[in-house]
Scaffold this motif. Structure first.
Motif, PDB file in Angstrom:
ATOM      1  N   LEU A 199       0.557  -1.374   0.424  1.00  0.00           N
ATOM      2  CA  LEU A 199       0.022   0.357   0.471  1.00  0.00           C
ATOM      3  C   LEU A 199       0.348   1.623   0.151  1.00  0.00           C
ATOM      4  N   VAL A 200       2.128   1.367   0.483  1.00  0.00           N
ATOM      5  CA  VAL A 200       2.636   2.541   0.413  1.00  0.00           C
ATOM      6  C   VAL A 200       2.792   3.370  -1.510  1.00  0.00           C
ATOM      7  N   GLY A 237      -2.103  -1.738  -8.876  1.00  0.00           N
ATOM      8  CA  GLY A 237      -1.869  -1.974  -7.444  1.00  0.00           C
ATOM      9  C   GLY A 237      -2.577  -0.058  -7.279  1.00  0.00           C
ATOM     10  N   VAL A 238      -2.070   1.192  -8.339  1.00  0.00           N
ATOM     11  CA  VAL A 238      -2.462   2.284  -7.716  1.00  0.00           C
ATOM     12  C   VAL A 238      -4.337   2.282  -8.705  1.00  0.00           C
ATOM     13  N   PRO A 274      -5.546  -3.362   1.258  1.00  0.00           N
ATOM     14  CA  PRO A 274      -5.017  -4.055   0.622  1.00  0.00           C
ATOM     15  C   PRO A 274      -5.090  -5.177  -0.569  1.00  0.00           C
ATOM     16  N   VAL A 275      -4.953  -4.723  -1.798  1.00  0.00           N
ATOM     17  CA  VAL A 275      -5.102  -6.415  -2.700  1.00  0.00           C
ATOM     18  C   VAL A 275      -3.638  -6.457  -3.342  1.00  0.00           C
ATOM     19  N   VAL A 276      -3.263  -7.620  -2.718  1.00  0.00           N
ATOM     20  CA  VAL A 276      -2.250  -8.116  -3.145  1.00  0.00           C
ATOM     21  C   VAL A 276      -2.108  -9.588  -3.942  1.00  0.00           C
ATOM     22  N   GLY A 295      -4.303  -6.053  -8.623  1.00  0.00           N
ATOM     23  CA  GLY A 295      -3.673  -5.030  -6.995  1.00  0.00           C
ATOM     24  C   GLY A 295      -1.608  -5.472  -7.148  1.00  0.00           C
ATOM     25  N   LYS A 296      -1.472  -6.192  -6.110  1.00  0.00           N
ATOM     26  CA  LYS A 296       0.562  -5.791  -6.199  1.00  0.00           C
ATOM     27  C   LYS A 296       1.008  -6.885  -5.972  1.00  0.00           C
TER      28      LYS A 296
END
Length: 285
Positions: free
Chosen positions: A97-98, A128-129, A252-254, A277-278
């Motif tokens: 998330l950072v 991610g964004v 979060p979305v991983v 997600g990331k």
């Protein structure tokens, strides 16, 4: 800082490819990983706000030449680059998330100054964004349209999208108009800019040579120009981000988690795209 997790970002891929030598320099070693979540391992003599063993999250300076990035067992950063990490999420989730969360927050709140009730398009909403922007725009009271692969529709709806459009079968002239467009792709910017309302604003974080040309050419449109920025969050922004996580407005979305030894696979997967997600690199389990 003892790093527990870091995520893969577009900046990292460009550094690895040698396309940001002005930032990273030409001498090896050159580290990758803009963001990190971890534990304070030691502090300088003048650091009073953090204690050894405290969990934090933060980001190395994107324009500072450094030999160690966040994707490492340890990283040294100034105290104004970290804040306490949200206690409600794991280090892997925090690392996801950072950069993504800060970029989305800067885009919506500080760059286009989104207002409750506005119609917002998030292009590239499954990244991610994008997933962060969908959530934050929803939390800010906007009507959110997400443009992404059709198979990600349910995830994006769960994150707060009011409408999800399949980018494979939807062209720019079929949608809108929108008060705000957040673009994470960096192509066809002129076409999407035309879908703004009279008082609309557009921002892109997907930069390329073509995108920079479109941004420059759009300056003649004044307030309806295409905006961009360099995400460089410090203490205040990181605290705001943590507050959004704690309140439940941002989660979060991983997409996938890799070990540090498998960081090459994480980068390869990021470049292939297609996930949601990331991609996170777990340094210590």
């Amino acid at each position: 800082m003892s790093v527990e997790a870091s995520s893969v970002n577009g900046h990292d891929v460009l550094v690895r490819a040698g396309e940001l030598k002005i930032v990273s320099g030409r001498r090896f070693p050159i580290g990758v990983g803009l963001d990190f979540a971890g534990v304070v391992a030691a502090t300088g003599a003048d650091v009073k706000d953090y204690r050894v063993g405290e969990r934090v999250w933060g980001m190395v300076h994107p324009r500072q030449r450094h030999t160690t990035g966040g994707a490492a067992e340890y990283v040294v950063v100034p105290a104004d680059r970290i804040v306490p990490a949200p206690a409600s999420i794991s280090p892997v989730d925090a690392a996801s998330l950072v950069v993504a969360g800060a970029t989305a927050l800067i885009a919506l709140r500080d760059t286009v100054h989104v207002v409750s009730g506005e119609r917002v398009l998030v292009r590239g909403a499954a990244g991610g964004v994008g997933t962060a922007a969908v959530q934050l725009a929803h939390a800010l009271g906007c009507h959110v349209t997400a443009l992404a692969r059709d198979r990600h529709a349910q995830v994006l709806t769960d994150l707060g999208a009011d409408e999800v459009l399949d980018y494979g079968s939807t062209t720019s002239d079929q949608i809108g108009p929108f008060d705000v467009i957040v673009d994470t792709v960096g192509s066809e910017l002129k076409c999407y800019r035309r879908r703004l309302t009279k008082g609309g604003r557009m921002v892109t974080v997907g930069l390329s040579a073509g995108a920079l040309a479109a941004i420059a050419a759009s300056s003649v449109y004044g307030a309806r120009r295409i905006r961009t920025f360099s995400a460089n969050p410090e203490t205040a922004m990181l605290r705001d981000l943590a507050d959004h996580v704690t309140s439940g407005a941002l989660r979060p979305v991983v997409d996938s988690v890799y070990s540090l030894a498998d960081i090459a696979a994480a980068h390869q997967s990021f470049e292939r795209g297609g996930g949601v997600g990331k991609h996170v690199v777990e340094v210590s389990a």
